[in-house]
Scaffold this active site. Structure first.
Site, PDB file in Angstrom:
ATOM      1  N   MET A   1       0.804  -1.094   0.025  1.00 56.66           N
ATOM      2  CA  MET A   1       0.041   0.010   0.080  1.00 56.66           C
ATOM      3  C   MET A   1       0.759   1.240  -0.003  1.00 56.66           C
ATOM      4  SD  MET A   1      -2.796   1.359   3.012  1.00 56.66           S
ATOM      5  CE  MET A   1      -1.806   0.904   4.074  1.00 56.66           C
ATOM      6  N   PRO A   2       1.098   1.869  -0.928  1.00 53.21           N
ATOM      7  CA  PRO A   2       2.051   3.147  -1.092  1.00 53.21           C
ATOM      8  C   PRO A   2       1.056   4.282  -0.636  1.00 53.21           C
ATOM      9  CG  PRO A   2       1.675   2.254  -3.369  1.00 53.21           C
ATOM     10  CD  PRO A   2       0.571   1.277  -2.581  1.00 53.21           C
TER      11      PRO A   2
END
Length: 61
Positions: A1-2
């Site tokens: 999850m950036p």
């Protein structure tokens, strides 16, 4: 999850922030090969009195 944090001076419109979020999300999806739902963006706005460049506060320019 950036998770991306964008720090910028106050003054951008809601439309500009929407465009920024869209373009940054597209770039991350393309380069990190992840779904757009995984991209989180935090926009932090600073007052002009809280930013300095070359020893001068932005509010004093």
């Amino acid at each position: 999850m950036p998770i991306v944090q964008v720090e910028m001076l106050k003054g951008r419109t809601l439309e500009q922030k929407r465009a920024l979020a869209q373009k940054v999300t597209e770039a991350i999806v393309e380069t990190a090969n992840c779904p757009k739902e995984a991209v989180k963006i935090i926009i932090r706005e600073m007052d002009f009195e809280n930013f300095s460049q070359a020893g001068v506060l932005k509010c004093d320019e």
